[in-house]
Write an enzyme that holds these catalytic residues in place. Sequence first.
Site, PDB file in Angstrom:
ATOM      1  N   ASP A  37      -5.363  43.177  30.730  1.00 56.93           N
ATOM      2  CA  ASP A  37      -4.671  42.205  29.886  1.00 56.93           C
ATOM      3  C   ASP A  37      -5.742  41.284  29.328  1.00 56.93           C
ATOM      4  O   ASP A  37      -6.918  41.399  29.682  1.00 56.93           O
ATOM      5  CB  ASP A  37      -3.610  41.435  30.660  1.00 56.93           C
ATOM      6  CG  ASP A  37      -2.432  41.046  29.766  1.00 56.93           C
ATOM      7  OD1 ASP A  37      -2.668  40.357  28.753  1.00 56.93           O
ATOM      8  OD2 ASP A  37      -1.282  41.427  30.068  1.00 56.93           O
ATOM      9  N   TYR A 139       6.294  41.885  13.554  1.00 56.60           N
ATOM     10  CA  TYR A 139       6.146  42.637  14.805  1.00 56.60           C
ATOM     11  C   TYR A 139       6.596  44.091  14.614  1.00 56.60           C
ATOM     12  O   TYR A 139       5.884  45.032  14.969  1.00 56.60           O
ATOM     13  CB  TYR A 139       6.961  41.955  15.901  1.00 56.60           C
ATOM     14  CG  TYR A 139       7.102  42.777  17.158  1.00 56.60           C
ATOM     15  CD1 TYR A 139       6.027  42.993  17.997  1.00 56.60           C
ATOM     16  CD2 TYR A 139       8.335  43.342  17.505  1.00 56.60           C
ATOM     17  CE1 TYR A 139       6.154  43.753  19.145  1.00 56.60           C
ATOM     18  CE2 TYR A 139       8.474  44.087  18.656  1.00 56.60           C
ATOM     19  CZ  TYR A 139       7.387  44.299  19.477  1.00 56.60           C
ATOM     20  OH  TYR A 139       7.518  45.055  20.604  1.00 56.60           O
TER      21      TYR A 139
END
Length: 269
Positions: A37, A139
């Site tokens: 991450d 998105y």
Amino acid sequence: MTLKVHEKILLTGAAGGLGKVLRESLKQNCNTLRLSDIADFGPAGANEEVMLADLADAAAVDAMVQGVDAIVHLGGISVDGPFLPIMQANILGLYNLYEAARRFGVKRIVFASSNHVVGFYSQGETINADAPPRPDSFYGLSKAFGEDLSKFYFERYGIETACVRIGSSFPKPRDRRMLATWLSYGDLHRLVTACLTTPVLKHSIIFGMSNNAVTWWDNSRAKHVGYVPQDSSDQFREEIYAQTSAPDLNNPAHTTHGGGFTVQGPYQS
């Protein structure tokens, strides 16, 4: 039973909501699970590796990908917002991931696409994977790009990808729309497992949903993957109806596949 066919799987976006869920269940699918991450999320556990990486940093992505034999890609921005951050994480970041996969010989990727690729379809329409994209947001637009990018890398370089158009994956549905889009955590893992283990994946678009009685998505084009959902939103129907009001049929947020994403923004005046 989960088939363990991979030595080392990379899970990106491991600190996110679904990343945390799959961090536990994906350990059944490999001998080592590499977690990544952008921000520190704690030490590695047993049979885990942790490698922090910004997806927009090509060198960091190369290091993250080297040495794995499959990727489950949840990383990036998972909500709508201004275009430039989404471009960095979801468009440039995905390009960096596939370039690294090409260079280091990774041949199978499960890409977390989204129902927002087709968000402007009406809830009165049932579509399959052949329906043209109708992104509902920046998105959704980034995920539509990702589906095209992954198809290019399959046709040019043979990297197989499952583009999983995730619906709404939570412990239970939160509203009436989610009665159609809900994907249980158990079915999420079953779907990812099917994508990782099917003998021939090619480039496949799969709607990420449980066995819900009401749905707008037809997965018949993905039968070769072998995904069989075992959960259903139907058990929550009475509860959800009691807790929510009837939809406003003049509001696209209540009548489209993408729901509220269709009415968010603009983000710049």
